[in-house]
Design a protein around this motif. Structure first.
Motif, short mmCIF file in Angstrom:
data_model
loop_
_atom_site.label_atom_id
_atom_site.label_comp_id
_atom_site.label_asym_id
_atom_site.label_seq_id
_atom_site.Cartn_x
_atom_site.Cartn_y
_atom_site.Cartn_z
N TRP A 4 0.82 -1.20 0.00
CA TRP A 4 0.00 0.00 0.00
C TRP A 4 0.87 1.26 0.00
N LYS A 5 0.37 2.30 -0.63
CA LYS A 5 1.05 3.59 -0.59
C LYS A 5 0.80 4.23 0.78
N PRO A 6 1.71 5.09 1.20
CA PRO A 6 1.56 5.74 2.50
C PRO A 6 0.32 6.64 2.55
N ILE A 7 -0.28 6.71 3.72
CA ILE A 7 -1.45 7.57 3.90
C ILE A 7 -1.12 9.03 3.60
N ALA A 8 0.12 9.43 3.82
CA ALA A 8 0.52 10.82 3.53
C ALA A 8 0.28 11.17 2.06
N LYS A 9 0.49 10.21 1.16
CA LYS A 9 0.24 10.47 -0.27
C LYS A 9 -1.25 10.63 -0.53
N LEU A 10 -2.07 9.86 0.17
CA LEU A 10 -3.51 10.00 0.04
C LEU A 10 -3.97 11.36 0.55
N LYS A 11 -3.41 11.79 1.66
CA LYS A 11 -3.77 13.11 2.21
C LYS A 11 -3.46 14.21 1.20
N LYS A 12 -2.31 14.10 0.54
CA LYS A 12 -1.95 15.11 -0.46
C LYS A 12 -2.92 15.06 -1.63
N LYS A 13 -3.29 13.87 -2.07
CA LYS A 13 -4.23 13.72 -3.18
C LYS A 13 -5.58 14.36 -2.84
N ALA A 14 -6.08 14.09 -1.64
CA ALA A 14 -7.35 14.68 -1.21
C ALA A 14 -7.24 16.19 -1.11
N TRP A 15 -6.13 16.67 -0.62
CA TRP A 15 -5.90 18.12 -0.53
C TRP A 15 -5.89 18.74 -1.93
N MET A 16 -5.31 18.04 -2.90
CA MET A 16 -5.27 18.54 -4.28
C MET A 16 -6.68 18.62 -4.88
N GLU A 17 -7.61 17.82 -4.37
CA GLU A 17 -9.01 17.89 -4.82
C GLU A 17 -9.74 19.06 -4.17
N GLY A 18 -9.06 19.74 -3.24
CA GLY A 18 -9.68 20.88 -2.56
C GLY A 18 -10.46 20.49 -1.32
N TRP A 19 -10.21 19.29 -0.83
CA TRP A 19 -10.93 18.81 0.35
C TRP A 19 -10.21 19.21 1.63
N GLU A 20 -11.00 19.54 2.65
CA GLU A 20 -10.48 19.75 4.00
C GLU A 20 -10.61 18.42 4.73
N LEU A 21 -9.50 17.81 5.05
CA LEU A 21 -9.51 16.49 5.67
C LEU A 21 -9.95 16.57 7.13
N LEU A 22 -10.86 15.70 7.49
CA LEU A 22 -11.30 15.59 8.87
C LEU A 22 -10.72 14.35 9.52
N LYS A 23 -10.66 13.25 8.75
CA LYS A 23 -10.13 11.99 9.27
C LYS A 23 -9.75 11.09 8.10
N VAL A 24 -8.64 10.40 8.24
CA VAL A 24 -8.20 9.41 7.25
C VAL A 24 -7.87 8.14 8.03
N GLN A 25 -8.40 7.01 7.55
CA GLN A 25 -8.17 5.75 8.26
C GLN A 25 -8.24 4.58 7.31
N VAL A 26 -7.82 3.43 7.81
CA VAL A 26 -7.96 2.17 7.08
C VAL A 26 -9.30 1.57 7.48
N GLU A 27 -10.11 1.24 6.49
CA GLU A 27 -11.40 0.59 6.72
C GLU A 27 -11.41 -0.69 5.89
N GLY A 28 -11.29 -1.83 6.56
CA GLY A 28 -11.20 -3.09 5.84
C GLY A 28 -9.90 -3.12 5.06
N ASP A 29 -10.01 -3.23 3.74
CA ASP A 29 -8.81 -3.20 2.89
C ASP A 29 -8.82 -1.97 1.99
N CYS A 30 -9.41 -0.89 2.46
CA CYS A 30 -9.47 0.38 1.72
C CYS A 30 -8.98 1.52 2.62
N TYR A 31 -8.65 2.62 1.99
CA TYR A 31 -8.44 3.86 2.72
C TYR A 31 -9.77 4.60 2.72
N GLU A 32 -10.13 5.13 3.88
CA GLU A 32 -11.39 5.86 4.03
C GLU A 32 -11.05 7.29 4.45
#
Length: 108
Positions: free
Chosen positions: A40-68
């Motif tokens: 899996w890629k690091p959650i930090a890369k997902l946070k950057k991707k979500a930020w690039m979409e213009g989202w304000e992150l509230l929570k990032v976690q692993v849910e099952g075998d997905c990132y939520e």
């Protein structure tokens, strides 16, 4: 009304409010089929991707075998999104319990 009746009425009102409340998010039991977490890629890369979409992150976690991701969009809407942890592809997005996006080739 006596004290006992007031307590019962308050309890009934609380139960009714709880039963009628709509959930803000809808976990759709998403399955990513992501394989071992060592790939899996690091959650930090997902946070950057979500930020690039213009989202304000509230929570990032692993849910099952997905990132939520729980976030707010640029317009302030609360959303719940699922991403594939290997590709970081956005798979499904929910808002107020309704699906608002699903990747065209995703059926999980």
């Amino acid at each position: 009304m006596n004290k006992i009746s007031r307590k019962y009425m308050a309890a009934i009102a609380a139960v009714c409010a709880f039963m009628l409340a709509q959930p803000a998010y809808a976990d759709g039991d998403i399955k990513c089929n992501a394989g071992p977490s060592k790939n899996w890629k690091p959650i930090a890369k997902l946070k950057k991707k979500a930020w690039m979409e213009g989202w304000e992150l509230l929570k990032v976690q692993v849910e099952g075998d997905c990132y939520e991701v729980y976030a707010r969009t640029e317009s302030g809407q609360a959303i719940e999104a699922f991403f594939h942890p290997v590709t970081l592809k956005k798979l499904v997005v929910y808002r107020r319990g309704s699906e608002i996006y699903r990747a065209p080739d995703f059926s999980g």
